[in-house]
Design an enzyme around this catalytic site. Structure first.
Site, mmCIF file in Angstrom:
data_model
loop_
_atom_site.group_PDB
_atom_site.id
_atom_site.type_symbol
_atom_site.label_atom_id
_atom_site.label_comp_id
_atom_site.label_asym_id
_atom_site.label_seq_id
_atom_site.Cartn_x
_atom_site.Cartn_y
_atom_site.Cartn_z
ATOM 1 N N ARG A 84 19.661 7.149 19.827
ATOM 2 C CA ARG A 84 18.402 7.693 20.343
ATOM 3 C C ARG A 84 17.550 6.553 20.872
ATOM 4 O O ARG A 84 17.721 5.396 20.514
ATOM 5 C CB ARG A 84 17.667 8.535 19.310
ATOM 6 C CG ARG A 84 17.163 7.832 18.080
ATOM 7 C CD ARG A 84 16.207 8.732 17.260
ATOM 8 N NE ARG A 84 16.669 10.100 17.124
ATOM 9 C CZ ARG A 84 15.906 11.171 17.350
ATOM 10 N NH1 ARG A 84 14.656 11.061 17.725
ATOM 11 N NH2 ARG A 84 16.373 12.371 17.176
ATOM 12 N N GLU A 102 14.594 22.038 20.537
ATOM 13 C CA GLU A 102 13.935 23.008 19.669
ATOM 14 C C GLU A 102 12.528 23.170 20.241
ATOM 15 O O GLU A 102 11.834 22.173 20.418
ATOM 16 C CB GLU A 102 13.814 22.457 18.249
ATOM 17 C CG GLU A 102 15.127 22.304 17.522
ATOM 18 C CD GLU A 102 14.938 21.523 16.221
ATOM 19 O OE1 GLU A 102 14.398 22.102 15.272
ATOM 20 O OE2 GLU A 102 15.318 20.339 16.178
ATOM 21 N N LYS A 123 8.729 14.590 17.769
ATOM 22 C CA LYS A 123 7.745 15.642 17.984
ATOM 23 C C LYS A 123 6.862 15.838 16.759
ATOM 24 O O LYS A 123 5.675 16.126 16.891
ATOM 25 C CB LYS A 123 8.470 16.944 18.341
ATOM 26 C CG LYS A 123 8.977 16.934 19.769
ATOM 27 C CD LYS A 123 9.767 18.180 20.085
ATOM 28 C CE LYS A 123 11.132 18.103 19.472
ATOM 29 N NZ LYS A 123 11.966 19.272 19.754
HETATM 30 P P1 ATP Z 1 12.224 14.902 17.694
HETATM 31 O O1 ATP Z 1 12.508 13.925 16.606
HETATM 32 O O2 ATP Z 1 11.412 14.349 18.792
HETATM 33 O O3 ATP Z 1 11.717 16.208 17.189
HETATM 34 P P2 ATP Z 1 14.675 16.199 18.022
HETATM 35 O O4 ATP Z 1 16.032 15.593 18.120
HETATM 36 O O5 ATP Z 1 14.374 16.944 16.781
HETATM 37 O O6 ATP Z 1 13.636 15.110 18.350
HETATM 38 P P3 ATP Z 1 15.261 18.285 19.819
HETATM 39 O O7 ATP Z 1 14.354 19.220 20.499
HETATM 40 O O8 ATP Z 1 16.170 18.798 18.777
HETATM 41 O O9 ATP Z 1 14.367 17.129 19.229
HETATM 42 O O10 ATP Z 1 16.075 17.431 20.872
HETATM 43 C C1 ATP Z 1 16.725 17.932 21.993
HETATM 44 C C2 ATP Z 1 17.732 16.913 22.419
HETATM 45 O O11 ATP Z 1 17.084 15.685 22.737
HETATM 46 C C3 ATP Z 1 18.709 16.624 21.316
HETATM 47 O O12 ATP Z 1 20.016 16.683 21.841
HETATM 48 C C4 ATP Z 1 18.358 15.249 20.845
HETATM 49 O O13 ATP Z 1 19.488 14.575 20.448
HETATM 50 C C5 ATP Z 1 17.719 14.628 22.077
HETATM 51 N N1 ATP Z 1 16.724 13.611 21.679
HETATM 52 C C6 ATP Z 1 15.640 13.780 20.907
HETATM 53 N N2 ATP Z 1 14.985 12.618 20.710
HETATM 54 C C7 ATP Z 1 15.684 11.676 21.392
HETATM 55 C C8 ATP Z 1 15.531 10.266 21.574
HETATM 56 N N3 ATP Z 1 14.519 9.594 21.025
HETATM 57 N N4 ATP Z 1 16.442 9.625 22.339
HETATM 58 C C9 ATP Z 1 17.455 10.305 22.912
HETATM 59 N N5 ATP Z 1 17.656 11.615 22.769
HETATM 60 C C10 ATP Z 1 16.796 12.312 22.017
HETATM 61 MG MG MG Z 2 15.836 18.292 16.250
#
Ligand code: ATP
Ligand code: MG
Length: 561
Positions: A264, A39, A274
């Protein structure tokens, strides 16, 4: 990939195992298509790197492709700055998505049609309760929810109202579209989830075209289907969303991407989300997303991390099905290991004190050979200027050293690296502070490195920089950004920002050898005996700024307070 080629693939984790089995059973004709779906609401962090290596990695391994897809369904929080930084970071990590750059917003028309199809099947309805009322009627995991009075609205009326929502007839929050599933489901995501909401906000790609936007849960899975993603890899918290995604696949009759969840990445002394990282940026706790203390890809890059070090880290932690916490020391170990092989050694004195070599000619100067990297023959050597006055590290001298201190003290001998053996005769102190101001030594001209004819042995070797040729530089020393091992394990009403380490950045004035005067931002060095350092982009000609990437050894986590 055909199953013949797949046969001799060695698998490294349960996801590769699943993919291999799918190939063997000719599922999707052996096709492997993954995607990395950020995102665009912040910069990528080291957790995303894990997902990038996994998604691009398995696609490469099994002869498939990985799409870059921005899941941009939330215009208020998104920005092109984030889109650009995400692309830069993925490229820097070494991946190329070719022409497969997609946006969920490119599918908004299709997603709208999907919603219409659900309504036509009697599987979605326009809700008029407020978001608070919806929440109140949702029930709890052990108590079923209450069905909305609008749930049984006729299909024709739903279609008409949904179109009016699209045309901007209603105010935000006045109406939403909900899937009609099961208000008594033990899975809360199945209790008539909202799938479209009114938002009169321009989107960074579609401008003012839309007054309604799909919810993430109605965009993510459908975008996977549109792109015919075979293996949709996501983190564990989406496990409970999987029944909803499968329900949508069934009723929309779309491509059935297979979702597989993995743990994760969580790192000690670090926050990886983020939303939390944005709070640190906005609150001025750090100097932007690429502050070298941040666990973002851009922060790590600025700190001096290499793509190879991050890849090695990702390989080491592997991919598991259960959540865990990784010691941040492992990340530091990975960068040390890589830079040990690749970074040229130079002399850098963080906290200099002057040594006068009293028997060396006043105007004397010689250029000594110094090898650049003992781990890499191809790195060659350079010449280093030596003269009567040199700086050494203040901590390398003690007035009254213990027996095991193999550095300099009155009456003791050490070798200056690549130069001579010196003996300490005397020193001077500042009368007021007691601080050492100058150290007086003599050198033995017969002990020149590489041409020592004395066979003399000394226990200590010090780094040094000729005073006359020294290059003054600024050095930024970093410590952990948090002094709590798990900053997000909090009591009620506590805040992770209360655990920011106030001493995480120390800026000092130091000296380095002349040979690096033309170093460019991003260049990495080992300061002998001190650690790894990287030139910061804030540097200008004549004013180099170095970021300490890592110390030479793990110094353990400093305990605070
Ligand atoms: P955040 O909590 O940092 O906002 P998010 O999952 O909302 O993380 P996205 O931009 O939706 O962020 O993530 C893109 C991809 O990265 C998704 O497939 C998510 O599963 C993966 N991802 C995000 N954070 C992690 C993490 N800590 N470890 C492994 N994969 C991750
Ligand atoms: Mg997300």
């Amino acid at each position: 990939m055909n199953s013949e080629n797949a046969k001799n693939k060695e698998v490294h984790n349960f996801i590769e195992q699943i993919i291999l089995e799918d190939i063997r059973s000719h599922k999707n004709e052996g096709r492997v298509q993954t995607r990395f779906p950020p995102e665009p609401n912040g910069y990528l962090h080291i957790g995303h790197a894990k997902s990038i290596f996994l998604n691009f990695g398995v696609a490469e391994k099994f002869g498939g492709n990985c799409n870059l897809r921005f899941d941009d369904t939330n215009p208020e929080k998104e920005d092109v700055e984030y889109v650009d930084s995400i692309k830069e970071d993925i490229r820097w990590l070494g991946f190329d998505w070719g022409n497969r750059e997609f946006y969920a917003s490119d599918y908004f028309d299709q997603l709208f049609e999907f919603a219409v199809k659900l309504i036509q099947k009697g599987k979605a309805y326009v809700e008029e309760l407020s978001s608070d009322e919806i929440a109140a009627a949702k029930g709890t995991p052990t108590k079923p929810g209450k069905e909305s009075p609008y749930r049984s609205r006729p299909i024709e009326e739903n279609l008409k109202l949904f179109k009016l929502m699209k045309e901007g007839e209603f105010e935000e929050g006045k109406k939403v579209l909900r899937a009609k599933i099961d208000m008594a489901s033990p899975n809360m995501h199945m209790r008539d989830p909202v799938i479209y909401r009114i938002k009169k906000v321009p989107h960074h790609r579609t401008g003012n075209k839309w007054n309604i936007y799909p919810m993430y849960d109605f965009a993510h899975g459908q975008s996977d289907a549109i792109e015919q993603i075979t293996h949709s890899l996501c983190t564990l918290e989406f496990e409970s969303h999987r029944p909803l995604y499968n329900w949508l696949i069934e009723y929309l009759e779309i491509f059935p991407s297979r979702q597989i969840e993995f743990a994760r990445l969580n790192l000690t002394y670090t926050v990886l989300s983020k939303r939390n990282l944005l709070e640190l940026v906005k609150g001025g706790y750090v100097n932007g997303w690429d502050d070298p203390r941040m666990p973002t890809i851009s922060g790590l890059r600025r700190r001096g991390y290499t793509p190879a070090s991050i890849r090695n880290f990702a390989d080491r932690i592997g991919v598991a099905r259960r959540d865990g916490m990784i010691d941040v020391a492992l990340l530091e170990f990975s960068v040390r290991e890589d830079l040990n092989k690749t970074a040229n050694r130079i002399m850098g004195i963080l906290d200099p004190v002057k040594v006068v070599i009293t028997n060396y000619p006043e105007e004397g100067e010689e250029w000594l050979d110094a090898i650049n990297n003992p781990e890499d023959e191809a790195a060659g050597s350079r010449k280093m200027p030596f003269s009567r006055e040199v700086y050494i590290e203040r901590s390398d001298f003690m007035v009254d050293p213990p027996r095991k201190f193999f550095r300099l003290g009155p009456g003791r001998e050490v070798r200056l690296k690549h130069a001579y053996i010196i003996a300490c005769e005397d020193y001077n102190t500042d009368a007021a502070t007691g601080e050492i101001t100058e150290i007086y030594c003599t050198y033995d001209p017969d002990t020149k490195s590489g041409a020592d004819i004395t066979g003399k042995k000394v226990k200590g070797t010090l780094s040094w920089v000729s005073v006359r040729h020294a290059l003054p530089v600024t050095v930024r020393l970093y410590d952990k950004l948090f002094h709590k091992e798990d900053p997000l394990a909090l009591q009620k009403d506590d805040d992770f920002k209360n655990y920011v380490n106030p001493d995480s950045l120390k800026t000092i004035q130091s000296v380095v050898e002349l040979s690096v005067q033309d170093a460019k931002p991003g260049e990495r060095f080992q300061f002998l005996r001190q650690g790894y350092f990287c030139v910061d982009p804030d540097s200008s000609a004549g004013n180099l700024i170095f970021n300490r990437t890592a110390t030479l050894r793990d110094t353990g986590s400093k305990k605070h307070g």
